[in-house]
Write a protein that holds these residues in place. Structure first.
Motif, PDB file in Angstrom:
ATOM      1  N   GLU A 170       0.608  -5.056   2.857  1.00  0.00           N
ATOM      2  CA  GLU A 170       0.041  -5.521   1.589  1.00  0.00           C
ATOM      3  C   GLU A 170      -1.373  -4.970   1.395  1.00  0.00           C
ATOM      4  O   GLU A 170      -2.177  -4.960   2.334  1.00  0.00           O
ATOM      5  N   LYS A 171      -1.658  -4.536   0.164  1.00  0.00           N
ATOM      6  CA  LYS A 171      -3.014  -4.075  -0.138  1.00  0.00           C
ATOM      7  C   LYS A 171      -4.022  -5.199   0.088  1.00  0.00           C
ATOM      8  O   LYS A 171      -5.119  -4.992   0.597  1.00  0.00           O
TER       9      LYS A 171
ATOM     10  N   SER B  99       0.847  -1.177   0.000  1.00  0.00           N
ATOM     11  CA  SER B  99       0.000   0.000   0.000  1.00  0.00           C
ATOM     12  C   SER B  99       0.892   1.240   0.000  1.00  0.00           C
ATOM     13  O   SER B  99       1.620   1.501   0.950  1.00  0.00           O
TER      14      SER B  99
END
Lengths: 358, 298, 264
Positions: B142-143, B130
């Motif tokens: 992490e997205k 992100s």
């Protein structure tokens, strides 16, 4: 001879308390022992001994152990695989360290070590019950297997992480390792299993067994009539692990010859033994044997039918096999949730009354 | 310090995943007292079905999801009809064993229907770090994990509303509290079970999608169920908030231990650490996080 | 009422208070039980009768008060300690070991009389065998006494209710208790079964000299059997005395008996 107890009078409690109060039962068990020790080794070839009878007997011993804990004392355990591993690694360490003690004492010693470990992991049972406990025993399963994988001392620091059974002799015949004689291995295991099955039967029909069952059936009432839950539960864990540990020792040293912890003792092993006692019959010594026989022979049978008989592709056959096992288990639970031992008892009842239906 | 926050955050995100699986367990246990060992395999089966529908039948994502939901509902119906109904009133351990049998069946079926190779699951869920978190706080996350957490939050809200506000939801809670009482006011157990297993199936699908997007759809996905079990001891078998909070605690505890404790004692401790954490916790609070003290009567 | 061998004080309960959370179950209860007597505890449902028995045999731990049993004063004792000091009981909702036979249930009641270790038990020879046979004889005496020979080897879970109650009494008697706590032994029985049970209670009391604490709802039974009666209501002690005194006590009549119960 008709199966009947008429005319067999018992004049004292001693006769009534005998292991097999009905004469015909005594003849049956004698016949079974005779076949086991005299006929089988003469008739059957190496494949039968190695692929079917050895695993059957060893799993029967493990199932007996789990049945003591789960069937008699009502404590559900999913850590059987790990406790078998404790027995296996114990016997491996002992065989490499003090082989002069002889193989049989070493197996018993491995059982005792496993009993100590099992008691330790049984401690949570004093505070939690049912499925909470079952999940807690998974802690043993994962932790112990990790330990045997990580700590080099357990596998004598060899590069592969595998343990291999060194050859040991009994009365001059090699019984462990790759060069062992199948018939000798069979006699050794059959002797062990027969003897400890008798002990299990004796324990479960005496005071200790009754206390276990009391805890299983109604723990509060048991406590109020003087059964101490602490002692009853921990002794069940200890005796159960003792049996499972010996089974693990024989499984590794006599049957497999070499083992690697993550594969030989994983959680599926725990489930396999649990299936045996459920299908065989909870709280039944006979059931442990019947269940082990069923679970050992069924996959072999399925594979033979599909791969050899119908020419099914091996990978597909493996998938169909696990589906079939799953379906059979569910079907079995629906038809007879009390297991094969119950079916056997009903059959005996019927025989006793034959030719009358009631 | 930043690193520690990253560890905790990624633990929280992993915990959300555990929570999702644990949630499926709790739903079924609450409504039927069944310890459903097949929950993990259900997640695998759902994810496999989704991938299969997309790859083999070329369905668009939305259609494949609807198709998978239909499959999970059909599965719930079949489970009720062929497994639960004949086993009604059996001991809990018998039902538990039956669900292990079910796990075998689903595992084999998934493999036969959709093949046993590892499949990638790409639903267009954003991947990678992100940027916003990285830019503003210098924290790497992490997205996908943020997305998973958000999905879980929506899911839980949805379930809470479902249980509190809808007629079916209230019926489900009635069954959970007392089977016989529920029967006596005319709630059909069979229908309830189909519904509850369907809901658990959909929860399994969501869990399957999240895990599948992260590490591919493969057999090991069914093993996450084993990681979700300590969450249950911690949060209690019947508590939805317990499953959520328990999952977070396990997720964070596990990550922190893996990073800081793992190297000291030889690594790969994630298989058992969660269990030991849950056990240690139990010694102090046997009734779990949200459980009430039970007064035993004779 | 039978005139017999009532001795000194066996159990003395002093100022017992028990609560679960905000719910007060027992409030400052004091009474005693004399050796050899049949002591009844009556009161409406929820009066705290069963809780009182649970306190006596150590299953519930009261917040206040003390219990003196056979001269020893305790705040609480563990259930198995109570059992080993000679307190046995039956339960309101039958608490038999359902998977076991009648004989095994009664033998389990004798577990405190048996001592042999695991080793001898596994071999089932020597001391283990002797002990098992001796205790089997004792168990058979109880089976004869209760007239349940025919169901000796039947699993108790499948027996009719009245017989289960009888087996449960047998399991308690097997411990050869000094103080026997009976929690509604006649609940749900027909009049014939009640008569049988009354006779067993009286016989246990007179033949074995067992002191009995009895909870029962049937007033006729209570008034006939008991030496003294304690009345509880919502955890409070309403009255305590001879059956006749209790029967004529206005507070008791108002709170519980309603109209004077039909007698004989």
């Amino acid at each position: 001879m008709i199966y009947r107890e008429t005319g067999q009078f018992k004049a004292n409690y001693q006769d009534d308390q005998a292991l097999f109060p009905i004469a015909q039962d005594r003849y049956v068990i004698l016949a079974v022992l005779l076949v086991t020790f005299a006929v089988v080794p003469l008739l059957l070839n190496q494949y039968w001994l190695n692929a079917i009878l050895l695993p059957f007997l060893i799993y029967a011993l493990a199932a007996l152990g789990l049945n003591i804990l789960t069937g008699y004392c009502g404590q559900l355990s999913l850590g059987t695989g790990a406790f078998m591993a404790v027995g296996a690694f114990s016997v491996f360490k002992l065989m490499t360290a003090i082989p002069e003690l002889g193989f049989i004492p070493l197996v018993i010693l491995s059982g005792l070590i496993t009993a100590a470990v099992g008691t330790l992991f049984g401690l949570p049972s004093l505070r939690i019950k049912g499925f909470y406990l079952a999940v807690a025993t998974l802690a043993a399963q994962f932790f112990l297997i990790w330990l045997f994988n990580k700590v080099g001392w357990f596998f004598n620091y060899n590069a592969t992480g595998m343990i291999t059974s060194p050859p040991m002799t009994l009365f001059g015949v090699i019984v462990t390792g790759p060069s062992a004689d199948p018939v000798a291995k069979y006699y050794l295991v059959a002797g062990f299993v027969a003897l400890f099955a008798l002990f299990a039967k004796n324990i479960t029909r005496g005071r200790i067994g009754r206390n276990w069952m009391a805890i299983r059936d109604m723990d509060i009432a048991a406590e109020l009539i003087g059964v101490r839950p602490l002692i009853a539960k921990l002794s069940a864990f200890a005796v159960s692990s003792f049996y499972v540990g010996m089974a693990g020792a024989l499984y590794f040293a006599v049957w497999l010859g070499s083992a690697e912890p993550t594969e030989a003792f994983d959680i599926n092993q725990s489930f396999l033994v649990l299936f045996m006692i459920i299908i065989g019959g909870l709280g039944s010594v006979l059931g442990s044997f019947l269940g082990a026989a069923f679970m050992v022979t069924m996959p072999i049978l399925l594979k033979n039918i599909m791969v050899d008989g119908l020419g099914t592709d091996t990978a597909l056959a493996a998938h169909i096999e696990i589906i079939t096992i799953g379906v059979l288990i569910i079907g079995f639970l629906i038809v007879e949730p009390h297991g094969l031992a119950r079916l056997w008892r009903i059959a005996k009842e019927k025989m006793r009354l034959w030719p009358f239906p009631h | 310090m930043i690193f520690f926050i990253e560890v905790v955050l990624s633990g929280l995100m992993a915990g959300v995943m555990y929570s999702l699986v644990a949630l499926g367990f709790v739903l079924i246990f609450k409504a039927s007292g069944i310890f459903n060992f097949a929950q993990g395999v259900m997640a695998l089966f759902a994810a496999l079905t989704l991938v299969g529908l997309m790859e083999k039948f070329g369905m668009p994502i939305w259609l494949a999801i609807i198709g998978t939901i239909a499959v999970m509902i059909a599965l719930a119906w079949a489970i009720e009809r062929f497994m639960l109904r004949p086993l009604v009133n059996q001991e809990p351990i018998i039902l538990f064993m039956a669900t292990i049998g079910l796990a075998y069946v689903l595992e084999g079926m998934g493999d036969i229907l959709w093949g046993s190779d590892v499949k990638m699951l790409d639903l267009g869920i954003p991947q990678g770090a992100s940027d916003w978190m990285l830019d503003s706080f210098d924290i790497y996350i992490e997205k996908l994990e943020i997305f998973a957490a958000a999905t879980a939050a929506v899911m839980v809200t949805f379930l809470a509303i479902f249980f509190q506000k809808t007629r079916i939801g209230r019926a489900l809670r009635a069954v959970a509290d007392d089977h016989q009482a529920a029967l006596s006011v005319g709630i059909s157990l069979n229908t309830i079970w189909v519904i509850v297993w369907s809901v658990a199936g959909i929860v399994a699908l969501v869990a399957g999608i999240m895990w599948g997007s992260k590490s591919g759809v493969q057999f090991s996905l069914s093993l996450i169920a084993l990681k979700a079990l300590p969450v249950l001891i911690l949060g209690g078998f019947t508590s939805v908030p317990g499953a959520i909070i328990g999952g977070m605690i396990i997720g964070v505890g596990e990550k922190v231990a893996e990073i800081y404790l793992g190297p000291i004692i030889g690594g790969a401790i994630e298989n058992w650490f969660a269990y030991m954490l849950a056990l240690a916790f139990l010694l102090f609070r046997p009734q779990g996080l949200f459980g009430e003290r039970i007064i035993e009567r004779v | 009422m039978i005139e017999h061998k009532i001795g000194g004080e066996m159990l003395k309960v002093e100022n017992i208070s028990l609560s679960f959370g905000i719910m007060k179950v027992l409030d400052d209860i004091s009474f005693d039980i004399k050796r050899g007597e049949i002591r009844s505890i009556i009161g409406p449902n929820g009066a705290g009768k069963s809780s009182m028995l649970n306190v006596i045999n150590g299953f519930y731990h009261p917040q206040q008060g003390s219990i003196t049993f056979k001269g020893e004063t305790r705040k609480q004792m563990a259930p198995h300690v109570a059992a080993s000091h000679g307190i046995a009981r039956t339960f309101q909702n039958i608490a038999l070991f359902k998977g076991m036979s009648t004989l095994d249930n009664i033998m389990t009641g004798r577990n405190l009389k048996m001592k042999t270790n695991l080793f001898w038990q596994a071999l089932h020879i020597g001391p283990a065998r002797t002990e098992e046979l001796e205790n089997r004889e004792a168990a058979e005496r109880i089976i004869d006494f209760l007239d349940i020979q025919a169901i000796r080897k039947k699993p108790v879970g499948k027996l009719p209710y009245g017989l289960q109650k009888r087996v449960e009494l047998g399991r308690a008697l097997a411990a050869e208790p000094e103080l026997l706590l009976l929690d509604e032994p006649m609940a749900g029985m027909n009049s014939e079964e009640k008569e049988d049970m009354c006779r067993f209670v009286l016989d246990v009391n007179s033949e074995f000299g067992t002191t009995i604490a009895l909870i029962e709802h049937d007033m006729a039974v209570v008034m006939d059997l008991s030496d003294r009666v304690l009345v509880l209501d919502y955890g409070k002690q309403l009255a305590d005395g001879l059956p006749d005194e209790v029967r004529n006590n206005q507070t008791v009549i108002d709170a519980y008996l309603g109209i004077p119960h039909e007698q004989d």
